[in-house]
Design a protein around this motif. Sequence first.
Motif, mmCIF file in Angstrom:
data_model
loop_
_atom_site.group_PDB
_atom_site.id
_atom_site.type_symbol
_atom_site.label_atom_id
_atom_site.label_comp_id
_atom_site.label_asym_id
_atom_site.label_seq_id
_atom_site.Cartn_x
_atom_site.Cartn_y
_atom_site.Cartn_z
ATOM 1 N N ARG A 4 41.618 -41.138 -6.396
ATOM 2 C CA ARG A 4 41.821 -41.201 -4.943
ATOM 3 C C ARG A 4 42.745 -40.091 -4.470
ATOM 4 N N ILE A 5 43.801 -39.842 -5.217
ATOM 5 C CA ILE A 5 44.738 -38.780 -4.854
ATOM 6 C C ILE A 5 44.031 -37.433 -4.898
ATOM 7 N N ALA A 6 43.242 -37.202 -5.928
ATOM 8 C CA ALA A 6 42.511 -35.946 -6.045
ATOM 9 C C ALA A 6 41.494 -35.805 -4.924
ATOM 10 N N LEU A 7 40.829 -36.893 -4.553
ATOM 11 C CA LEU A 7 39.843 -36.866 -3.479
ATOM 12 C C LEU A 7 40.507 -36.575 -2.137
ATOM 13 N N VAL A 8 41.632 -37.208 -1.875
ATOM 14 C CA VAL A 8 42.370 -36.972 -0.622
ATOM 15 C C VAL A 8 42.874 -35.532 -0.568
ATOM 16 N N ALA A 9 43.385 -35.022 -1.672
ATOM 17 C CA ALA A 9 43.872 -33.643 -1.705
ATOM 18 C C ALA A 9 42.733 -32.666 -1.466
ATOM 19 N N ALA A 10 41.585 -32.897 -2.082
ATOM 20 C CA ALA A 10 40.431 -32.007 -1.901
ATOM 21 C C ALA A 10 39.935 -32.055 -0.461
ATOM 22 N N ALA A 11 39.901 -33.252 0.107
ATOM 23 C CA ALA A 11 39.460 -33.378 1.495
ATOM 24 C C ALA A 11 40.429 -32.676 2.444
ATOM 25 N N SER A 12 41.714 -32.775 2.189
ATOM 26 C CA SER A 12 42.713 -32.114 3.031
ATOM 27 C C SER A 12 42.571 -30.605 2.976
ATOM 28 N N VAL A 13 42.370 -30.064 1.775
ATOM 29 C CA VAL A 13 42.207 -28.621 1.623
ATOM 30 C C VAL A 13 40.922 -28.164 2.307
ATOM 31 N N ALA A 14 39.867 -28.942 2.181
ATOM 32 C CA ALA A 14 38.592 -28.575 2.806
ATOM 33 C C ALA A 14 38.708 -28.576 4.325
ATOM 34 N N LEU A 15 39.363 -29.576 4.876
ATOM 35 C CA LEU A 15 39.538 -29.624 6.330
ATOM 36 C C LEU A 15 40.448 -28.512 6.820
ATOM 37 N N ALA A 16 41.470 -28.188 6.084
ATOM 38 C CA ALA A 16 42.374 -27.110 6.484
ATOM 39 C C ALA A 16 41.654 -25.772 6.482
ATOM 40 N N ALA A 17 40.753 -25.564 5.545
ATOM 41 C CA ALA A 17 40.016 -24.301 5.469
ATOM 42 C C ALA A 17 39.013 -24.177 6.602
ATOM 43 N N CYS A 18 38.497 -25.284 7.085
ATOM 44 C CA CYS A 18 37.484 -25.259 8.140
ATOM 45 C C CYS A 18 38.091 -25.269 9.539
ATOM 46 N N GLY A 19 39.367 -25.413 9.661
ATOM 47 C CA GLY A 19 39.998 -25.603 10.961
ATOM 48 C C GLY A 19 40.331 -24.341 11.720
ATOM 49 N N SER A 20 39.820 -23.210 11.357
ATOM 50 C CA SER A 20 40.150 -21.966 12.036
ATOM 51 C C SER A 20 39.516 -21.932 13.422
ATOM 52 N N ASN A 21 40.267 -21.476 14.416
ATOM 53 C CA ASN A 21 39.730 -21.373 15.769
ATOM 54 C C ASN A 21 39.510 -19.919 16.170
ATOM 55 N N GLN A 22 39.479 -19.029 15.232
ATOM 56 C CA GLN A 22 39.235 -17.621 15.525
ATOM 57 C C GLN A 22 37.736 -17.394 15.556
ATOM 58 N N ASP A 23 37.158 -17.713 16.687
ATOM 59 C CA ASP A 23 35.711 -17.650 16.864
ATOM 60 C C ASP A 23 35.372 -16.359 17.604
ATOM 61 N N ALA A 24 34.367 -15.670 17.158
ATOM 62 C CA ALA A 24 33.973 -14.408 17.779
ATOM 63 C C ALA A 24 33.509 -14.622 19.209
ATOM 64 N N SER A 25 32.870 -15.740 19.507
ATOM 65 C CA SER A 25 32.389 -15.977 20.860
ATOM 66 C C SER A 25 33.552 -16.164 21.830
ATOM 67 N N THR A 26 34.657 -16.736 21.378
ATOM 68 C CA THR A 26 35.822 -16.922 22.239
ATOM 69 C C THR A 26 36.446 -15.582 22.587
ATOM 70 N N GLU A 27 36.532 -14.685 21.628
ATOM 71 C CA GLU A 27 37.111 -13.368 21.887
ATOM 72 C C GLU A 27 36.217 -12.542 22.802
ATOM 73 N N ALA A 28 34.919 -12.631 22.659
ATOM 74 C CA ALA A 28 33.998 -11.844 23.469
ATOM 75 C C ALA A 28 33.903 -12.386 24.888
ATOM 76 N N GLU A 29 34.208 -13.641 25.087
ATOM 77 C CA GLU A 29 34.089 -14.271 26.385
ATOM 78 C C GLU A 29 34.983 -13.597 27.416
ATOM 79 N N ALA A 30 36.244 -13.351 27.094
ATOM 80 C CA ALA A 30 37.173 -12.750 28.052
ATOM 81 C C ALA A 30 36.733 -11.341 28.417
#
Length: 96
Positions: A4-30
């Motif tokens: 369970r600890i390993a599963l929670v740690a893996a899920a946390s790392v996976a979510l942290a890696a996917c949480g980037s908000n540097q989206d190309a469409s956001t930069e091009a919008e302005a």
Amino acid sequence: MKFRIALVAAASVALAACGSNQDASTEAEADTVEVAADEALTDVDATAVADEAATAAEDEAGEAETAEEAAIQEAGDNAAATAEAALDAMGEDLEN
């Protein structure tokens, strides 16, 4: 328990890696909006003109606010005078 600890740690790392908000469409919008606005204003030669009705309304609103502030101040002064008179009356009652 270790699983369970390993599963929670893996899920946390996976979510942290996917949480980037540097989206190309956001930069091009302005840029897209700014370029369109700049292009729309390139042929405009008009200058700004003061709106007398708008400034007159602002002046009237300012005068109304000043009158309201004066009324509030007067009411506060009257309340303070009433409180002072009540304290004086209480002091006289205690002395007698």
